[in-house]
Design a protein around this motif. Structure first.
Motif, PDB file in Angstrom:
ATOM      1  N   UNK A 217      -8.325   8.735  -2.595  1.00 55.09           N
ATOM      2  CA  UNK A 217      -7.428   8.585  -1.454  1.00 55.09           C
ATOM      3  C   UNK A 217      -6.865   7.168  -1.357  1.00 55.09           C
ATOM      4  N   UNK A 218      -7.652   6.175  -1.746  1.00 53.49           N
ATOM      5  CA  UNK A 218      -7.174   4.792  -1.659  1.00 53.49           C
ATOM      6  C   UNK A 218      -5.984   4.583  -2.583  1.00 53.49           C
ATOM      7  N   UNK A 219      -6.044   5.091  -3.796  1.00 50.51           N
ATOM      8  CA  UNK A 219      -4.918   4.972  -4.715  1.00 50.51           C
ATOM      9  C   UNK A 219      -3.712   5.758  -4.204  1.00 50.51           C
ATOM     10  N   UNK A 220      -3.952   6.970  -3.745  1.00 49.45           N
ATOM     11  CA  UNK A 220      -2.861   7.833  -3.294  1.00 49.45           C
ATOM     12  C   UNK A 220      -2.144   7.240  -2.086  1.00 49.45           C
ATOM     13  N   UNK A 222      -1.179   4.405  -1.700  1.00 46.59           N
ATOM     14  CA  UNK A 222      -0.155   3.466  -2.163  1.00 46.59           C
ATOM     15  C   UNK A 222       1.070   4.140  -2.733  1.00 46.59           C
ATOM     16  N   UNK A 223       1.100   5.459  -2.789  1.00 44.63           N
ATOM     17  CA  UNK A 223       2.268   6.181  -3.299  1.00 44.63           C
ATOM     18  C   UNK A 223       3.283   6.416  -2.180  1.00 44.63           C
ATOM     19  N   UNK A 224       4.459   6.843  -2.543  1.00 47.57           N
ATOM     20  CA  UNK A 224       5.520   7.118  -1.577  1.00 47.57           C
ATOM     21  C   UNK A 224       5.040   8.174  -0.575  1.00 47.57           C
ATOM     22  N   UNK A 225       4.840   7.808   0.701  1.00 49.79           N
ATOM     23  CA  UNK A 225       4.286   8.771   1.669  1.00 49.79           C
ATOM     24  C   UNK A 225       5.180   9.984   1.894  1.00 49.79           C
ATOM     25  N   UNK A 226       6.478   9.870   1.619  1.00 50.53           N
ATOM     26  CA  UNK A 226       7.377  11.007   1.798  1.00 50.53           C
ATOM     27  C   UNK A 226       7.129  12.080   0.744  1.00 50.53           C
ATOM     28  N   UNK A 227       6.462  11.720  -0.332  1.00 45.72           N
ATOM     29  CA  UNK A 227       6.209  12.669  -1.424  1.00 45.72           C
ATOM     30  C   UNK A 227       4.763  13.167  -1.445  1.00 45.72           C
TER      31      UNK A 227
END
Length: 377
Positions: A217-220, A222-227
């Motif tokens: 979850x920590x890595x995720x 950092x991804x584009x929250x809209x996606x």
């Protein structure tokens, strides 16, 4: 080539021909004459000279294909707890001899041959650019013991592996929706990383019991929250097909990995979607559907076991033979392959050839239509 060199090579060839003939006996003439058969002598003489000619030069090993490596020794070099409930650990391995490891791609997995003799498959979830193999394993207290054994490995422990192999390939396209349920994230996360690197149009749906049980979850975050959509059963309830697949696009792909109910939901809903390609991998065995009761007899002991309509032959056999070899429980790895001595299996796999299916079965999925099956166990 000079005359002297030619003479030298011919002399060496003659010596080699003589060495071939040491101790050889030519059969007697077929017509009963007390002399070696002329035809056999001529053929043998020609073959001797031909093989000597072929063997006249030094062997150049650079032309040989590299040896096929069936298994490889790895060493556990890192162990990291990935989520708050401490039930998932990431294990990172390197080659025991420090050599470079074969490259891998998203969706690939390794077959692990554990010290106990168990064989298990785990998806690679690290970075392909690193010269290590990383997997993540959820502890299943009441499982078959493989996850507990993986969790007990300590840094420096050697293990044998085979692979990487790919039963769940990622094919880049313009649009893709990735759906992961629970520990199914291990097969999906490297695909999403790759889609991000390629600039694809992607959406990721990640489901779990609770945030405390969900790795990466920590890595995720950092991804584009809209996606990215993260759903938990304790807050959001069980997802619907639209919760999982609402972001699909015309001509796009869907990749899903997780528990059987999630995969069944996606498969049942797929025909109504604008997407055109579905890829899935199970992380637990599929339920037995439309089964019938039957019996399995183990020839070594003569025991006759009742197999219920909703259980596999493997489940029944494990009650009396807990050491029976198995792994994927989905009919693709072949670990549970057993010879059938009597009876006709109802095959529910596509690994065995039609000829092999006459005498063998994969007891993790294949069954009988009601008659007793006698197994070489």
């Amino acid at each position: 080539m000079t005359k002297r060199t030619l003479r030298s090579r011919l002399g060496a060839m003659a010596q080699k021909v003589d060495s071939f003939r040491v101790g050889r006996t030519i059969p007697q003439n077929l017509y009963g004459r007390n002399e070696p058969d002329q035809t056999v002598s001529l053929v043998t003489d020609a073959l001797d000279k031909w093989f000597a000619l072929l063997d006249n030069d030094e062997y150049d090993g650079s032309f040989a294909a590299p040896p096929v490596v069936r298994t490889r020794e790895l060493i556990l070099v890192s162990r990291e707890v990935l989520c708050m409930d401490e039930q998932v650990v990431q294990l990172t391995f390197a080659a025991a001899d420090g050599s470079a490891l074969p490259a891998w791609a998203p969706g690939m997995h390794l077959d692990f041959y554990l010290p106990s003799g168990r064989r298990r498959q785990y998806s690679l979830c690290g970075l392909p650019s690193e010269n290590t193999y990383s997997i993540a394993v959820r502890l299943v207290p009441n499982g078959g013991g493989g996850s507990a054994e993986m969790h007990s490995l300590t840094v420096g422990t050697p293990v044998s592996i085979r692979g990487p192999r790919n039963g769940f390939p990622f094919v880049p396209s313009e649009h893709a929706v990735f759906v992961a349920g629970g520990i199914g994230i291990t097969a999906i996360i490297s695909m999403v990383r790759r889609a991000r690197d390629l600039g694809m149009d992607w959406h990721f749906v990640y489901c779990g019991r609770s945030r405390e049980s969900m790795p990466f979850l920590e890595e995720i975050a950092g991804w584009d929250p809209a996606r990215v959509t993260v759903r938990t059963d304790d807050v959001d309830g069980m997802p619907s097909s639209m919760d999982l697949l609402g972001a699909t696009a015309p001509g796009g792909s869907v990749y899903v990995c997780g528990p059987p109910p999630m995969i069944d939901l996606v498969r049942a809903s797929f025909d109504a979607l604008p997407a055109t390609h579905l890829h899935f991998e199970r992380f637990s065995p599929p339920p037995v559907k439309n089964g019938t009761n039957f019996e399995v007899q183990l020839v070594d002991s003569g025991q006759i076991l009742a197999v219920g309509a909703e259980e596999t032959a493997l489940h029944a056999i494990r009650r009396v033979r807990p050491d029976i070899a198995y792994s994927c429980q989905q009919g693709f790895c072949g670990t549970c392959r057993v010879r059938v001595l009597s009876g006709t299996p109802q095959h529910r796999e596509n690994r065995l050839t039609s000829e092999e299916q006459k005498h063998e079965m994969l007891i993790c999925v294949s069954r009988s239509d009601g008659e007793r099956i006698v197994l070489d166990l």
